[in-house]
Design a protein around this motif. Structure first.
Motif, PDB file in Angstrom:
ATOM      1  N   GLU A 191      75.438 -18.802 144.501  1.00  0.00           N
ATOM      2  CA  GLU A 191      76.021 -18.011 143.496  1.00  0.00           C
ATOM      3  C   GLU A 191      75.245 -17.760 142.314  1.00  0.00           C
ATOM      4  N   LYS A 192      73.882 -18.636 142.338  1.00  0.00           N
ATOM      5  CA  LYS A 192      72.935 -18.427 141.411  1.00  0.00           C
ATOM      6  C   LYS A 192      71.755 -17.196 141.736  1.00  0.00           C
ATOM      7  N   LEU A 193      72.161 -16.630 142.834  1.00  0.00           N
ATOM      8  CA  LEU A 193      71.312 -15.727 143.437  1.00  0.00           C
ATOM      9  C   LEU A 193      71.706 -14.307 143.214  1.00  0.00           C
ATOM     10  N   ILE A 194      71.131 -13.561 142.515  1.00  0.00           N
ATOM     11  CA  ILE A 194      71.397 -11.868 142.319  1.00  0.00           C
ATOM     12  C   ILE A 194      70.284 -11.303 143.158  1.00  0.00           C
ATOM     13  N   LEU A 195      70.829 -10.612 144.375  1.00  0.00           N
ATOM     14  CA  LEU A 195      69.758  -9.795 145.116  1.00  0.00           C
ATOM     15  C   LEU A 195      70.086  -8.363 144.959  1.00  0.00           C
ATOM     16  N   ILE A 196      68.768  -7.856 144.695  1.00  0.00           N
ATOM     17  CA  ILE A 196      68.625  -6.284 144.603  1.00  0.00           C
ATOM     18  C   ILE A 196      67.606  -5.719 145.535  1.00  0.00           C
ATOM     19  N   ASN A 197      68.279  -4.777 146.014  1.00  0.00           N
ATOM     20  CA  ASN A 197      67.332  -4.059 147.013  1.00  0.00           C
ATOM     21  C   ASN A 197      66.820  -2.605 146.107  1.00  0.00           C
ATOM     22  N   ASP A 198      65.560  -2.719 145.638  1.00  0.00           N
ATOM     23  CA  ASP A 198      65.007  -1.815 144.946  1.00  0.00           C
ATOM     24  C   ASP A 198      63.445  -1.945 144.655  1.00  0.00           C
ATOM     25  N   ASP A 199      62.910  -0.927 144.010  1.00  0.00           N
ATOM     26  CA  ASP A 199      61.389  -0.942 143.881  1.00  0.00           C
ATOM     27  C   ASP A 199      61.514  -1.535 142.164  1.00  0.00           C
ATOM     28  N   ILE A 200      60.850  -2.673 141.894  1.00  0.00           N
ATOM     29  CA  ILE A 200      60.730  -3.118 140.825  1.00  0.00           C
ATOM     30  C   ILE A 200      60.332  -2.322 139.493  1.00  0.00           C
ATOM     31  N   LEU A 201      59.341  -1.274 139.916  1.00  0.00           N
ATOM     32  CA  LEU A 201      58.950  -0.199 138.859  1.00  0.00           C
ATOM     33  C   LEU A 201      60.083   0.804 138.565  1.00  0.00           C
ATOM     34  N   LYS A 202      61.070   0.806 139.504  1.00  0.00           N
ATOM     35  CA  LYS A 202      62.305   1.637 139.150  1.00  0.00           C
ATOM     36  C   LYS A 202      63.640   0.841 138.490  1.00  0.00           C
ATOM     37  N   VAL A 203      63.356  -0.287 138.472  1.00  0.00           N
ATOM     38  CA  VAL A 203      64.623  -1.070 137.900  1.00  0.00           C
ATOM     39  C   VAL A 203      64.603  -0.854 136.440  1.00  0.00           C
ATOM     40  N   ASP A 204      65.896  -0.899 135.723  1.00  0.00           N
ATOM     41  CA  ASP A 204      66.086  -0.959 134.406  1.00  0.00           C
ATOM     42  C   ASP A 204      65.825  -2.573 133.855  1.00  0.00           C
ATOM     43  N   LEU A 205      64.775  -2.679 133.824  1.00  0.00           N
ATOM     44  CA  LEU A 205      64.481  -4.327 133.370  1.00  0.00           C
ATOM     45  C   LEU A 205      65.301  -4.699 132.288  1.00  0.00           C
ATOM     46  N   ASP A 206      65.077  -3.981 131.233  1.00  0.00           N
ATOM     47  CA  ASP A 206      65.944  -4.346 129.783  1.00  0.00           C
ATOM     48  C   ASP A 206      67.340  -4.557 130.234  1.00  0.00           C
ATOM     49  N   GLY A 207      67.983  -3.358 130.936  1.00  0.00           N
ATOM     50  CA  GLY A 207      69.730  -3.588 131.262  1.00  0.00           C
ATOM     51  C   GLY A 207      69.870  -4.857 132.067  1.00  0.00           C
ATOM     52  N   LEU A 208      68.767  -5.079 132.966  1.00  0.00           N
ATOM     53  CA  LEU A 208      69.103  -6.152 133.955  1.00  0.00           C
ATOM     54  C   LEU A 208      69.163  -7.596 133.228  1.00  0.00           C
ATOM     55  N   ILE A 209      68.282  -7.585 132.365  1.00  0.00           N
ATOM     56  CA  ILE A 209      68.128  -8.902 131.693  1.00  0.00           C
ATOM     57  C   ILE A 209      69.254  -8.879 130.647  1.00  0.00           C
ATOM     58  N   GLU A 210      69.779  -8.127 129.839  1.00  0.00           N
ATOM     59  CA  GLU A 210      70.870  -8.009 129.176  1.00  0.00           C
ATOM     60  C   GLU A 210      71.925  -8.471 129.921  1.00  0.00           C
ATOM     61  N   LYS A 211      72.146  -7.843 131.005  1.00  0.00           N
ATOM     62  CA  LYS A 211      73.353  -7.987 132.008  1.00  0.00           C
ATOM     63  C   LYS A 211      73.378  -9.591 132.551  1.00  0.00           C
ATOM     64  N   GLU A 212      72.284  -9.917 133.051  1.00  0.00           N
ATOM     65  CA  GLU A 212      72.373 -11.266 133.828  1.00  0.00           C
ATOM     66  C   GLU A 212      71.872 -12.272 133.045  1.00  0.00           C
ATOM     67  N   ASN A 213      71.231 -12.026 131.802  1.00  0.00           N
ATOM     68  CA  ASN A 213      70.881 -13.319 130.930  1.00  0.00           C
ATOM     69  C   ASN A 213      71.154 -13.124 129.666  1.00  0.00           C
ATOM     70  N   GLU A 214      72.138 -12.184 129.194  1.00  0.00           N
ATOM     71  CA  GLU A 214      72.629 -11.980 127.945  1.00  0.00           C
ATOM     72  C   GLU A 214      71.466 -11.708 126.994  1.00  0.00           C
ATOM     73  N   GLY A 215      70.468 -10.968 127.593  1.00  0.00           N
ATOM     74  CA  GLY A 215      69.339 -10.525 126.522  1.00  0.00           C
ATOM     75  C   GLY A 215      68.214 -11.720 126.545  1.00  0.00           C
ATOM     76  N   ARG A 216      68.467 -12.945 126.605  1.00  0.00           N
ATOM     77  CA  ARG A 216      67.604 -13.914 126.526  1.00  0.00           C
ATOM     78  C   ARG A 216      66.256 -13.656 127.428  1.00  0.00           C
ATOM     79  N   PRO A 217      65.288 -14.226 126.854  1.00  0.00           N
ATOM     80  CA  PRO A 217      63.892 -13.942 127.818  1.00  0.00           C
ATOM     81  C   PRO A 217      64.038 -14.707 129.327  1.00  0.00           C
ATOM     82  N   ILE A 218      63.503 -14.115 130.081  1.00  0.00           N
ATOM     83  CA  ILE A 218      63.460 -14.590 131.548  1.00  0.00           C
ATOM     84  C   ILE A 218      61.913 -15.054 131.906  1.00  0.00           C
ATOM     85  N   LYS A 219      61.743 -15.575 132.943  1.00  0.00           N
ATOM     86  CA  LYS A 219      60.556 -16.119 133.359  1.00  0.00           C
ATOM     87  C   LYS A 219      60.282 -15.300 134.732  1.00  0.00           C
TER      88      LYS A 219
END
Length: 277
Positions: free
Chosen positions: A81-109
């Motif tokens: 349940e701790k794993l979010i798996l995404i099949n995509d090109d990292i350069l095409k991913v909306d990183l800001d939106g992903l971080i907001e959704k999965e970590n409530e906007g807090r900084p990630i590593k």
């Protein structure tokens, strides 16, 4: 695993799978992953590093471009349940939106074993995310790691060195033999950690960082030319040779100087003078 799944290693994705368990554990340790961390793993491959990350982090977002690896990865790490798996090109991913959704906007590593052919675009994309990313710990080609940490005057010194220095504090964690991978690459690798500055904490200040990096790009795009020649002929800059030479005189620099000898602080000063002229 490759044989069992009849997996065709894809050169176009730069696939060299890390198989040394000592190195895998060292990467997680170097990244300082703790129970409260949300981790973005780029290119999880068959999940060798992913399992170590799941043991330490609160959540792992794994972005894998090769759809053929997804079922293998799911089989390796199982249902977690701790794993979010995404099949995509990292350069095409909306990183800001992903971080907001999965970590409530807090900084990630960020942790990754990056393909050699696309290391620089990924690093530049991550560094430009400001406060969204706390640190970046990556396995990269040893030569690229050296370029990231070189200073003025070196052949390896360039736009990447300056971007890394502006956005982060970098240190090389370890070098890794080519024998630690399958298939075995032609070169050795290195693990480097970049601790990303918050925008307000960057040690070098600049009025317009975007212009500064346009200047840097132009300077190193034609590094054999004098700085005045390289900048005045750049299609990305609207600067006259006279303005450039005047700015260099204000900095007490020779009009025949080349960009490869300027420090980051000097590039910032040059950009500021040109912006205000």
């Amino acid at each position: 695993m490759i044989k069992a799944h009849h997996f065709p290693v894809q050169k176009k994705f730069g696939q060299n799978f890390l198989i040394d368990e000592n190195v895998l554990s060292s990467i997680v340790e170097a990244a300082g992953i703790g129970s409260g961390d949300c981790v973005l793993e780029i290119g999880p491959g068959m999940g060798a590093l992913t399992g170590y990350l799941l043991d330490s982090a609160s959540k792992v977002i794994a972005v894998e471009v090769d759809k053929m690896l997804i079922p293998i990865l799911e089989g390796t790490v199982g249902k977690d349940e701790k794993l979010i798996l995404i099949n995509d090109d990292i350069l095409k991913v909306d990183l800001d939106g992903l971080i907001e959704k999965e970590n409530e906007g807090r900084p990630i590593k960020v942790v990754a074993n990056l393909p050699y052919y696309i290391t620089t675009p990924i690093i530049m994309e991550l560094l430009g995310r400001g406060s969204a990313i706390e640190s970046i710990t990556v396995m990269i080609q040893k030569e690229v790691a050296e370029r990231m940490t070189e200073g003025p005057g070196s052949k390896a010194y360039g736009a990447l060195s300056l971007a890394v220095a502006f956005y982060s504090k970098a240190h090389t964690v370890m070098t890794v033999s080519k024998n630690s991978f399958y298939p075995r690459p032609d070169v050795d690798s290195a693990v480097i950690r970049l601790d990303v500055y918050k925008p307000e904490d960057r040690p070098i200040k600049c009025d317009d960082p975007d212009q500064m990096f346009r200047i840097i790009k132009a300077a190193f795009g034609q590094r054999r030319k004098t700085l005045a020649n390289a900048l005045s002929h750049s299609p990305d800059l609207d600067l006259s040779r006279e303005d450039i030479e005047n700015a260099l005189r204000k900095m007490e620099k020779s009009e025949s100087i080349r960009g490869e000898v300027l420090t980051l602080q000097e590039f910032a000063a040059l950009s500021d003078i040109l912006s205000r002229s």
